[in-house]
Design an enzyme around this catalytic site. Structure first.
Site, short mmCIF file in Angstrom:
data_model
loop_
_atom_site.label_atom_id
_atom_site.label_comp_id
_atom_site.label_asym_id
_atom_site.label_seq_id
_atom_site.Cartn_x
_atom_site.Cartn_y
_atom_site.Cartn_z
N GLU A 195 0.84 -1.20 0.00
CA GLU A 195 0.00 0.00 0.00
C GLU A 195 0.88 1.25 0.00
OE1 GLU A 195 -3.77 1.81 2.54
OE2 GLU A 195 -2.31 0.54 3.57
N CYS A 251 -5.64 -2.87 2.66
CA CYS A 251 -5.41 -2.69 4.10
C CYS A 251 -6.67 -2.77 4.95
CB CYS A 251 -4.65 -1.38 4.33
SG CYS A 251 -3.77 -1.32 5.91
N LYS A 262 -9.65 1.96 -2.38
CA LYS A 262 -9.89 1.55 -0.99
C LYS A 262 -11.28 2.01 -0.55
CE LYS A 262 -7.39 1.61 3.42
NZ LYS A 262 -6.16 2.13 4.08
#
Length: 273
Positions: free
Chosen positions: A40, A151, A110
């Site tokens: 990331e 994440c 995300k």
């Protein structure tokens, strides 16, 4: 299928991060990896103020370089994530995927922004500068269909289940857990999502650095049985791991969780936008 996890830390200059990533991708190809994975925000120091500064539009210079690396090495590239801006100047935390010819075949923004405040630990607010994505993301390869999360997305079981329901047999998760949440939840999260959905989970973290945001590292691959197949330490480096995708079918046949869901009582559906 052979996977290369490239655990590096972002440098101040995007060009330096790209050059380091490129060197590892070449090494991954030399070791016959089929898919290379970056962390990331691999090209942007992980601080909210940096995201708009480092952001580029899709097709920008970083995108072009990553496409080039994939094509030169004839390797699939799950290109970690980077700040992406759109025409309206929204900034996203975005993962691109390139095929062996350098063509973009996947993209994930995300969906769950990392806004937390742990007493005595980590405080962070991605929403100060980032906009959330709104899609469940998969991509197709010669090996089958795979999924993407970034994440914090892994903390939401429904998201991984929807990705599995879309046909993903492996879910790739570029990530940067910190030193509060990493030791407590990193391995558990990957084992749980793999076990719940009977898929391989692949987490590629930033390496630990001594300044700014300090990542946990410990990039990891877990199996459909919930086992840890491979795990790194906190240092920069690369991990090569073979996985047998037939293991997904074996586990689902022996422990038929997916078939035994009571969809007459409950169901999980994706909201179409």
């Amino acid at each position: 299928m052979r996977i290369a996890l490239i655990q590096i830390g972002a440098r101040l200059e995007k060009e330096d991060s790209l050059a380091i990533a490129g060197g590892y991708i070449k090494k991954a190809k030399e070791q016959n990896a089929d898919i290379a994975v970056l962390p990331e925000m691999f090209n942007c120091p992980y601080q909210t103020a940096n995201f708009p500064v480092y952001a580029e539009k899709e097709g920008g210079e970083c995108w072009k370089k990553l496409s080039q690396y994939a094509a030169e090495n004839q390797i699939y590239l799950v290109a970690g994530s980077m700040p992406e801006k759109d025409d309206e100047e929204h900034v996203y935390n975005t993962c691109y995927v390139f095929d062996r010819e350098g063509k973009q075949i996947g993209k994930h923004r995300k969906a769950h922004l990392f806004d937390i405040a742990v007493k005595g630990g980590q405080c962070f607010r991605e929403s100060d500068t980032l906009t959330a994505g709104n899609s469940v993301s998969t991509f197709d390869t010669e090996f089958g269909r795979f999924g993407l999360e970034i994440c914090y997305d892994i903390r939401f079981p429904e998201f991984a289940r929807l990705t599995a329901q879309e046909g993903a047999r492996v879910i790739f998760v570029p990530a940067a857990f910190n030193m509060t949440t990493g030791p407590a939840h990193w391995e558990f999260s990957f084992r749980a999502r793999a076990l719940d959905n009977q898929v391989f989970m692949v987490g590629c973290s930033q390496a630990r650095q001594s300044e700014g945001y300090i990542s946990y590292g410990n990039s990891i691959i877990t199996s459909p049985w919930g086992e840890v197949l491979a795990k790194m330490d906190e240092k920069e480096g690369m991990l090569i791991q073979d996985i047998d995708l037939g293991r997904v079918d074996e586990v689902r046949e022996q422990l038929p969780l997916i078939k035994q869901r009571r969809t007459d009582i409950y169901r999980l559906e994706k909201v179409e936008k």
